[in-house]
Scaffold this active site. Structure first.
Site, PDB file in Angstrom:
ATOM      1  CE  LYS A 117      -3.660 -23.366  38.152  1.00  0.00           C
ATOM      2  NZ  LYS A 117      -3.643 -21.902  38.091  1.00  0.00           N
ATOM      3  CG  ASP A 167      -6.193 -19.361  36.283  1.00  0.00           C
ATOM      4  OD1 ASP A 167      -7.036 -19.411  37.189  1.00  0.00           O
ATOM      5  OD2 ASP A 167      -5.125 -19.990  36.310  1.00  0.00           O
TER       6      ASP A 167
HETATM    7  P1  NDP Z   1       3.644 -16.860  39.733  1.00  0.00           P
HETATM    8  O1  NDP Z   1       4.480 -17.239  40.925  1.00  0.00           O
HETATM    9  O2  NDP Z   1       3.564 -17.769  38.582  1.00  0.00           O
HETATM   10  O3  NDP Z   1       4.153 -15.415  39.201  1.00  0.00           O
HETATM   11  C1  NDP Z   1       4.359 -14.352  40.098  1.00  0.00           C
HETATM   12  C2  NDP Z   1       4.660 -13.094  39.298  1.00  0.00           C
HETATM   13  O4  NDP Z   1       4.759 -12.001  40.226  1.00  0.00           O
HETATM   14  C3  NDP Z   1       6.002 -13.152  38.558  1.00  0.00           C
HETATM   15  O5  NDP Z   1       5.906 -12.426  37.374  1.00  0.00           O
HETATM   16  C4  NDP Z   1       6.942 -12.458  39.555  1.00  0.00           C
HETATM   17  O6  NDP Z   1       8.069 -11.866  38.920  1.00  0.00           O
HETATM   18  C5  NDP Z   1       6.043 -11.371  40.076  1.00  0.00           C
HETATM   19  N1  NDP Z   1       6.480 -10.848  41.372  1.00  0.00           N
HETATM   20  C6  NDP Z   1       6.422 -11.489  42.572  1.00  0.00           C
HETATM   21  N2  NDP Z   1       6.908 -10.671  43.537  1.00  0.00           N
HETATM   22  C7  NDP Z   1       7.272  -9.526  42.927  1.00  0.00           C
HETATM   23  C8  NDP Z   1       7.833  -8.283  43.394  1.00  0.00           C
HETATM   24  N3  NDP Z   1       8.107  -8.106  44.686  1.00  0.00           N
HETATM   25  N4  NDP Z   1       8.059  -7.309  42.501  1.00  0.00           N
HETATM   26  C9  NDP Z   1       7.754  -7.478  41.189  1.00  0.00           C
HETATM   27  N5  NDP Z   1       7.243  -8.625  40.681  1.00  0.00           N
HETATM   28  C10 NDP Z   1       6.996  -9.622  41.542  1.00  0.00           C
HETATM   29  O7  NDP Z   1       2.209 -16.563  40.333  1.00  0.00           O
HETATM   30  P2  NDP Z   1       0.797 -16.541  39.533  1.00  0.00           P
HETATM   31  O8  NDP Z   1       0.992 -15.865  38.232  1.00  0.00           O
HETATM   32  O9  NDP Z   1       0.206 -17.891  39.561  1.00  0.00           O
HETATM   33  O10 NDP Z   1      -0.092 -15.640  40.497  1.00  0.00           O
HETATM   34  C11 NDP Z   1       0.113 -14.231  40.567  1.00  0.00           C
HETATM   35  C12 NDP Z   1      -0.995 -13.642  41.428  1.00  0.00           C
HETATM   36  O11 NDP Z   1      -2.249 -13.818  40.757  1.00  0.00           O
HETATM   37  C13 NDP Z   1      -1.152 -14.308  42.800  1.00  0.00           C
HETATM   38  O12 NDP Z   1      -1.351 -13.298  43.756  1.00  0.00           O
HETATM   39  C14 NDP Z   1      -2.400 -15.160  42.631  1.00  0.00           C
HETATM   40  O13 NDP Z   1      -3.080 -15.339  43.849  1.00  0.00           O
HETATM   41  C15 NDP Z   1      -3.206 -14.296  41.681  1.00  0.00           C
HETATM   42  N6  NDP Z   1      -4.211 -15.046  40.912  1.00  0.00           N
HETATM   43  C16 NDP Z   1      -5.490 -14.554  40.951  1.00  0.00           C
HETATM   44  C17 NDP Z   1      -6.473 -15.188  40.240  1.00  0.00           C
HETATM   45  C18 NDP Z   1      -7.859 -14.638  40.306  1.00  0.00           C
HETATM   46  O14 NDP Z   1      -8.784 -15.310  39.815  1.00  0.00           O
HETATM   47  N7  NDP Z   1      -8.071 -13.442  40.850  1.00  0.00           N
HETATM   48  C19 NDP Z   1      -6.213 -16.407  39.436  1.00  0.00           C
HETATM   49  C20 NDP Z   1      -4.826 -16.797  39.416  1.00  0.00           C
HETATM   50  C21 NDP Z   1      -3.867 -16.127  40.162  1.00  0.00           C
HETATM   51  P3  NDP Z   1       9.409 -12.729  38.622  1.00  0.00           P
HETATM   52  O15 NDP Z   1       9.156 -13.464  37.329  1.00  0.00           O
HETATM   53  O16 NDP Z   1      10.457 -11.690  38.524  1.00  0.00           O
HETATM   54  O17 NDP Z   1       9.587 -13.661  39.800  1.00  0.00           O
END
Ligand code: NDP
Length: 285
Positions: free
Chosen positions: A70, A106
């Site tokens: 990406k 997205d």
């Molecule tokens: P990233 O890995 O870039 O970010 C993950 C985020 O989730 C971070 O902010 C992370 O916090 C947080 N996080 C993860 N685990 C925990 C936890 N246990 N407690 C609190 N915060 C947590 O992932 P993406 O942003 O790319 O994706 C996030 C979600 O969105 C995924 O489930 C993905 O499948 C979904 N998605 C859905 C789309 C749709 O069209 N419906 C499109 C794109 C994504 P930290 O910074 O502290 O690690």
């Protein structure tokens, strides 16, 4: 003379497993009677430039890029749309006479799904998360005229950096709020988004560490997690009198935006929604 070649669109990804977008796009094209295909291609980072040259050579209409492409794809493009530039990531490329334009759909998919419920202008949003999905949603909300955005994230530095970026680069007021245990959602928030990965199957018993009694009835509460559609987060929100918006809508609307960019056609959202549910093995509700 009728051509025997289909138009091609697709996805360059690596190790992403089964890609539900294939089912959504193919169902949408078929229902519209269009001779267009969507192919999922496994592409290693070192081969991305060759894959792009191949797509141009074969006359593809365009393609999606999943992780890890990406960001690296940006160096191979001729033009990058403003929102994709602000997000710093491209998930959709349109090929027009060999000219490559990068978009990020997205956040556009989220906005289109949100628009089925309300106008995002003037929204007072709280977004949990600061990863790719949160960044895309925050940028699109800001560009669509949201008045304030609060970023809440487990890792403070990441959350603060996203808030500073949105605040300095757009007209929306954006700030970071530390995620304290039992986080209390500010009463003025009318759009509350889980943009973290918390709640995705098989971890669907997990939910956000938030005081659910602070949901304001009537607020729209959204989840980016598409499976299960009604996450524990959304079930709690609905119980509190909020309006739930599932992650399925974001995925389907993203596919609709992609198809419009590649073919100029508006596909059938209902058909694509059913195809997504079937591909994920779920029924909403
Ligand atoms: P990233 O890995 O870039 O970010 C993950 C985020 O989730 C971070 O902010 C992370 O916090 C947080 N996080 C993860 N685990 C925990 C936890 N246990 N407690 C609190 N915060 C947590 O992932 P993406 O942003 O790319 O994706 C996030 C979600 O969105 C995924 O489930 C993905 O499948 C979904 N998605 C859905 C789309 C749709 O069209 N419906 C499109 C794109 C994504 P930290 O910074 O502290 O690690």
């Amino acid at each position: 003379m009728e051509s025997f070649l289909s138009d091609i669109t697709g996805s360059f990804s690596q190790g992403a497993g089964k890609n539900p977008t294939v089912a959504i796009m193919e169902a949408g094209y078929a229902a519209a009677g269009m001779d267009v295909r969507y192919l999922n291609c496994e592409v290693a980072p070192a081969q991305l430039a060759d894959a792009v040259s191949g797509a141009i050579a074969m006359g593809w209409l365009g393609f999606n890029c999943s992780l890890p492409h990406k960001e690296s794809i940006i160096d191979l493009l001729d033009t990058v749309a403003r929102s994709a530039e602000l997000i710093g990531a491209v998930n959709t490329v349109v090929i027009n006479d060999g000219h490559l334009t990068g978009e990020n759909t997205d956040g556009q998919g989220f906005l289109e799904a949100l628009r089925t419920l309300t106008d995002p202008r003037g929204a007072r949003a709280v977004i949990f998360g600061a990863g790719g999905a949160a960044r895309a949603i925050a940028v699109e909300l800001a560009l669509a005229g949201a008045s304030s955005i609060t970023i809440v994230n487990r890792t403070a530095d990441r959350g603060q950096a996203l808030a500073d970026h949105i605040d300095s680069q757009t007209d929306a007021e954006c700030s970071f709020s530390p995620w304290t245990p039992g986080y209390r959602i500010p009463g003025e928030a009318n759009l509350i988004v889980n943009a973290t990965s918390v709640g995705f199957v098989p971890q669907d018993k997990d939910t956000l560490d938030v005081d659910f009694s602070t949901f304001t009835p009537g607020a729209i509460v959204a989840d980016v997690v598409p499976n299960p559609p009604m996450t524990r987060w959304l079930v709690a929100a609905e119980k509190a009198g909020c309006i739930p918006l599932t992650g399925l809508g974001m995925l389907v609307n993203q596919a609709l935006v992609n198809a419009k960019l590649w073919t100029g056609e508006a596909l059938d959202a209902k058909v694509m929604h059913s195809a997504l549910e079937k591909a994920l093995g779920i029924t909403e509700g």
